[in-house]
Design an enzyme around this catalytic site. Structure first.
Site, PDB file in Angstrom:
ATOM      1  CD  GLU B 198       0.059  -3.954  -2.237  1.00  0.00           C
ATOM      2  OE1 GLU B 198      -0.861  -3.235  -1.814  1.00  0.00           O
ATOM      3  OE2 GLU B 198       1.205  -3.523  -2.432  1.00  0.00           O
ATOM      4  CG  ASN B 282       3.407  -0.937  -3.837  1.00  0.00           C
ATOM      5  OD1 ASN B 282       2.486  -0.568  -3.137  1.00  0.00           O
ATOM      6  ND2 ASN B 282       3.269  -1.942  -4.689  1.00  0.00           N
ATOM      7  CG  ASP B 324       5.112  -2.933  -0.307  1.00  0.00           C
ATOM      8  OD1 ASP B 324       4.633  -2.145  -1.133  1.00  0.00           O
ATOM      9  OD2 ASP B 324       4.480  -3.352   0.670  1.00  0.00           O
TER      10      ASP B 324
END
Lengths: 156, 600
Positions: B198, B282, B324
């Site tokens: 992230e 991801n 994701d």
């Protein structure tokens, strides 16, 4: 646009000024098209819909903030519920914490987001969203919205 | 700049690793033996094959109802407690989330502390950990306990004294690189990945020398072949060589440098093939429109040579992720008849909702079926190309930026997250803790700043249609690709499962229950409410002739974000608590080890 090489104090001052500038916009009848956010009234709400800025705040919040502060500002096991915090937090305090960060109890850390373009450029929208949540105006779901209004710049 | 430096390092170390291999590294077979001793629990998932199965059979489906608490231990930390204890002889080793304490507990004295280690870590690492400051556990090897701290410091402690032997920094938290994974030791090396998908990090698996912590090799998830340790002619994807620079050519420009593919899950090992298996996460950002292409090798199962790091085969489960669906969940290695033929198989329950059975030697795809009927983002996986057939209306890319795609199942949490499943050779079934959650997903444009979140999507999550339960605990047939039985759970099951030769399966729940169910039928046989929600993994061991069950409680992790606050119901307002009753009505934060046994 903000200049991102500004030092932190100047950046804070600039952000704090954002509203005072927009506050000088011509007052007109309450309508989402003419709505200008201010620290006192950061969001517009009518017929279950919010202004686009507040909606954008919802989006931005759920991209960068919710991983710690929980969905819809409800808090998590490691960061406070902002729907409660925003009941007592002023716009100035809010900007200060987001830009400077702070250390809270129980090893809770609010990092500085001064370098985060996605946050800084959307800060007043995120505030509007959380304030609308804190005021109980909108629920935890995706808020319905009015269309985007192209804001006229400096029509004074 | 940093990237270039790393590249050179990676090449040098690869070369030296190969030289070392040629010189003949003596294999340390200690762990190969230790993992077979059912009395101990020497690695996070029980054994190299990650089956989380124990031969112990004192506790059975018949007597488990009499289970009682033997002793408890408070870790003193109130955060999400993932992972579980290691047990060797008279000593149990447990770890905590940040600040990542390690305790050695004396099993002869109900867990009296033999030694305690608490690293000094800069608290600035806390906010760059995406989803709570969890840690998934310790590794053991050659008299050392290995811990991977949140700030990416990998440290080796003397198992007897807790004294630090060596430490090495695996990443840079100021760039969003953190660590949550449990390391794995094979022979003379320690393997560890990196978290931070992230934050636009570039994922990698790194092998360090068990002896002194020196970097041996590092294989990135993306980048040129010299970084990814991929041989364009020999490394295969579903049987075909991948070709030159496959880790770059499905990205636009330099995007691979901040491409994600973090490696924060579990690692497995096959000693016969000498291969290490793991998955990558991801691609960064969550806005798929900003990163056109397949984004290789994010969302990929890797099979790497344990000595050299060279990739034998890969399989990208979710090319060009739009939801994701990290591919980091555990790889369970079992030898099993699949479609009528004995296979050395790899079974993997992916976040994307498909349960994959592969040939772990060749990387051939054998089975890919949904392990939750709610999964709707793809109709099926094309068995020739290995590509999921994406349903247009659930494609957040096709719908585009600033459009809210609704009703996507599973949610970003995945049908299953990192909580590891278990396999019992006695029933031939896999026991899988799952999420039963769907989502709305709206991607939008974001900018990259090092060390800042790089997400670019907003999500709402809610229970899958037709019910109010947010989780299921299922038994899975990996040959047929079918659910055998399924128990509804009010909340996501975020605890790793354990199956035993007593034909009992154990798992924890977010309300805090330790549950025992019948391995054949799924019928509940026992439950006990521990002090906090369980996101830890259950283990078992034998001490002084008695079988014990141990689990860490401590609500948190990603489950602690959404679930603790109550999920959003898309059709009603916040007031619609009712069925989605907040988890905080059941439990609060905690940090406790609970150990169970049968009465004398």
């Amino acid at each position: 646009m903000l200049h991102f090489r500004l030092s932190k104090p100047i950046l804070l001052a600039t952000l704090a000024l954002t509203y005072s500038i927009t506050c000088y916009a011509t007052p007109s009848k309450a309508d989402y098209k003419s709505f200008q956010p201010s620290p006192d009234q950061p969001y517009y709400f009518e017929d279950g819909k919010v202004d686009f800025g507040t909606y954008n705040g919802f989006r931005r919040y759920h991209a960068d903030c919710h991983v710690c502060h929980g969905p819809a500002g409800l808090g998590s096991s490691y960061a406070p519920a902002l729907i409660e915090s925003l009941k007592v937090m002023s716009w100035g305090d809010f900007v200060n914490v987001v830009i400077s960060g702070r250390e809270g109890r129980d090893n809770m850390i609010m990092p500085s987001f001064a370098k985060n373009v996605d946050i800084v450029t959307n800060l007043s929208d995120i505030y509007a969203y959380l304030k609308a949540r804190a005021d109980g105006v909108i629920g935890a779901n995706r808020p319905a919205k009015f269309p985007k209004v192209k804001k006229l710049i400096a029509d004074k | 700049m940093v990237t270039a430096k790393r590249k050179v390092l990676a090449i040098c170390f690869t070369a030296s690793a190969m030289l070392a291999a040629a010189g003949g590294v003596t294999a340390n077979s200690e762990l190969l033996k230790m993992q077979k001793n059912a009395d101990d629990w020497v690695m996070p998932n029980g054994n190299y094959a990650s089956t989380r199965y124990s031969e112990l059979n004192q506790i059975t489906a018949n007597n488990v109802k009499d289970l009682q608490v033997a002793w408890t231990f408070s870790t003193g930390v109130l955060r999400g407690h993932e992972g579980g204890p290691l047990v060797m002889g008279d000593v149990m080793y447990i770890h905590t989330p940040f600040p990542n304490k390690v305790f050695a507990l004396d099993l002869n004295e109900d867990g009296r502390i033999i030694w305690k280690y608490e690293p000094r870590q800069d608290t600035s690492v806390i906010p760059v950990m995406c989803c709570d400051t969890v840690n998934r556990g310790l590794a053991y090897g050659d008299g050392k306990i290995i811990l991977s701290q949140a700030d990416t410091t990998l440290v080796a402690l003397d198992a007897k004294t807790g004294k630090k032997i060596w430490s090495v920094k695996n990443g840079d938290p100021s760039k969003g690189e953190t660590s949550t994974a449990a390391p794995m030791v094979v022979k003379d090396k320690v393997y560890i990945g990196i978290s931070g998908g992230e934050f636009g990090v570039r994922g990698s698996l790194t092998a360090y020398s068990l002896k002194d912590g020196k970097l041996v090799w590092r294989g990135y998830s993306m980048g040129p072949d010299s970084d990814t340790l991929i041989d364009p002619n020999k490394t295969t994807h579903l049987g075909k060589p991948v070709g030159k620079d496959s880790g770059i050519n499905t990205w636009q420009g330099d995007q691979w440098k901040i491409g994600g593919g973090a490696t924060w899950g579990w690692y497995s090992y096959d000693p016969d093939e000498n291969l290490v298996y793991y998955g990558s996460g991801n691609p960064s950002t969550w806005n798929p429109v900003q990163r056109p292409g397949d984004n290789r090798w994010s969302m990929t199962i890797f099979a790497r040579d344990a000595d050299s790091g060279m990739t034998r085969w890969l399989y990208q489960m979710t090319p060009h992720d739009e939801w994701d669906y990290d591919g980091i969940n555990e790889m369970i290695l079992v030898d099993k008849k699949i479609k009528g033929k004995m296979r050395k198989a790899l079974v993997h329950f992916d976040r994307n909702g498909f349960g994959y059975t592969m040939d772990r030697i060749t990387g051939e795809l054998l089975v890919a079926e949904k392990f939750d009927p709610a999964v709707n983002w793809a109709t099926h996986v094309d068995m020739k190309t290995g590509r999921p057939q994406v349903v247009a209306k659930y494609s957040t890319h096709q719908n585009g930026e600033d459009v809210n795609s609704t009703g996507i199942c599973p949610a970003a949490l995945g049908t299953k997250d990192q909580q590891p499943a278990s396999y019992s050779p006695r029933t031939g079934l896999f026991y899988v803790p799952t999420n039963h959650v769907c989502m709305d997903y709206e991607p939008f444009e974001v900018s990259y700043t090092a060390g800042q979140p790089y997400v670019g999507a907003t999500l709402s999550m809610y229970p899958a249609p037709g019910g109010t339960n947010l989780g299921n605990f299922i038994a899975w047939d990996a040959d047929k690709g079918k659910i055998v039985w399924s128990n509804e759970e009010p909340f996501s099951v975020w605890s790793g499962a354990l199956s035993t030769a007593g034909d009992v399966v154990f798992y924890g729940t977010l309300e805090g229950y330790l549950k025992a169910v019948d391995a054949k039928s799924g019928k509940e046989l026992y439950r006990f409410k521990t002090p906090s929600g369980i996101i830890g993994n259950v283990n078992t061991y034998m001490h002084n002739g008695k079988q014990y069950i141990a689990v860490l409680s401590g609500l948190g992790g990603w489950a602690g974000i959404g679930m603790a606050a109550g999920l959003t119901d898309p059709t009603a307002g916040l007031g619609a608590v009712g069925a989605y009753a907040s988890l905080s009505d059941y439990t609060q934060l905690g940090g406790t080890l609970t150990v169970f046994s049968l009465p004398d």
